[in-house]
Design an enzyme around this catalytic site. Sequence first.
Site, short mmCIF file in Angstrom:
data_model
loop_
_atom_site.label_atom_id
_atom_site.label_comp_id
_atom_site.label_asym_id
_atom_site.label_seq_id
_atom_site.Cartn_x
_atom_site.Cartn_y
_atom_site.Cartn_z
N GLN A 1 50.06 -12.97 -69.74
CA GLN A 1 49.41 -13.05 -68.44
C GLN A 1 50.19 -13.95 -67.50
OE1 GLN A 1 45.77 -15.17 -67.15
NE2 GLN A 1 44.87 -13.14 -66.91
N ASN B 1 34.04 -8.08 -68.16
CA ASN B 1 34.18 -9.41 -68.76
C ASN B 1 33.02 -10.27 -68.26
OD1 ASN B 1 36.35 -12.23 -68.12
ND2 ASN B 1 35.31 -11.75 -70.02
N GLY B 2 32.47 -11.07 -69.17
CA GLY B 2 31.41 -11.99 -68.80
C GLY B 2 30.19 -11.87 -69.68
N LYS C 1 43.45 -8.66 -63.73
CA LYS C 1 42.17 -9.28 -64.07
C LYS C 1 41.72 -10.10 -62.86
CE LYS C 1 39.75 -11.89 -67.67
NZ LYS C 1 39.26 -13.10 -66.99
N CYS D 1 41.22 -16.87 -62.00
CA CYS D 1 41.06 -18.28 -62.31
C CYS D 1 40.27 -19.00 -61.21
CB CYS D 1 42.42 -18.95 -62.49
SG CYS D 1 42.31 -20.69 -62.92
N GLY E 1 36.10 -13.63 -73.83
CA GLY E 1 36.69 -14.95 -73.67
C GLY E 1 35.99 -15.99 -74.51
N ARG E 2 35.11 -16.78 -73.87
CA ARG E 2 34.51 -17.92 -74.55
C ARG E 2 33.70 -17.56 -75.79
NH1 ARG E 2 30.83 -20.28 -70.45
NH2 ARG E 2 30.76 -18.13 -69.72
N ALA F 1 43.43 -20.96 -71.34
CA ALA F 1 44.40 -22.06 -71.41
C ALA F 1 44.08 -22.97 -72.58
CB ALA F 1 44.39 -22.86 -70.11
#
Length: 399
Positions: free
Chosen positions: A92, A227-228, A165, A123, A251-252, A20
């Site tokens: 998404q 993921n992660g 996801k 989320c 992601g991050r 987001a």
Amino acid sequence: MSLTLGRFTVGTPVVLAPMAGVTNAPFRQLCREAARAGLPEPTGSPIEPHASDAPEGVFVSEMVTSRALVERTPESMRIITPAPDETIRSVQLYGVDPATVRAAVRMLVTEDRADHIDLNFGCPVPKVTKRGGGAVLPWKRDLFAAIVRGAVEEAGRGDVPLTVKMRMGIDETHLTYLEAGLMAQDAGAAWVALHARTAAEYYSGHAHWDAIARLKEAVTDIPVLGNGDIWSAQDALAMVAQTGCDGVVVGRGCQGRPWLFTDLVSAFAGTERRVRPGLGAVASVLRRHAELMIVHADGDEGRGLRELRKHMAWYLKGYSVGGDARRGLALVDSLADLDDKLAALDLDQAYPGEAAEGQRGRAGTPKVPSVPYGWLDSREIDADLAASLHEAELSVSGG
């Protein structure tokens, strides 16, 4: 190593995770250009696009709520608007009401607004989970199955692949990922992606890559993505080697580092070349990001630069800039202001190494997830909970 997504073959098995306020069209464009660059010269810009017909990854939009999309709110329509060069338009969706999710998918498909749809069951944000959405929804297996089956059916009418996801579950005593992965597979999902944390863990600690391996062992008919804690190309290769997963979701780790996708494409191609930009190259990418943000804001320079501010600390991580300069860049409101502040930096700085890598932003701390009253009492939806589902279809965001 490639990745299958319905009718598409993705050249490199990497996915930009929806975030987001981050993965809007401008940032996705930067990441795609970086992926296409493949192997830039070490002294050149970390983003140097070249022509390519093959998508070197999947780059997912910010999450949009199904209800907002069906109601065609201005912001939801802006979120799903692709950049001109998007080979796979990836959206998404978030939702908790099967009928509303189905309607949103139908809209995307019949109006030709997406080539790939991903459903958000990952989320951990309280305003999402307290209404039964995101990472806590798979606990209600009948609801999860109904949403995925209906969405797959609608997406299939337009030959649009639909993916899922998710997280491991609500907390360590309420794990759902193995059952949910099998249900998604049976419903016809094109792949399942697992962020290997629970909702309770938020982004804290270390991702449980062993859970990705267990999911891969259980789900055998469709790709499983992990993921992660992918902060580098080496992390991506390590995850694949340790878990056997078919691809990675980043992601991050790419916040303020869109050139990470150059590293990822290079790594999966078997080369050791990595992008290590000096501050001058970083400033060049930041300036291009600003230009794209202004276009995305329909020419509103002030709005575009305000939306860019959150990226400043990520871009500058590890470089010797100084507190005053960092604070000034976090308040830019025009291209002229940005140019002045960038010009005042020591742009001859070399890449600072590990100081510029690793975790971005705040990881948070473990917390008890907010869930609707009575949510954990049963694995099925009762009449009272079903009646309140529409409340979770508000315009919320998270990732």
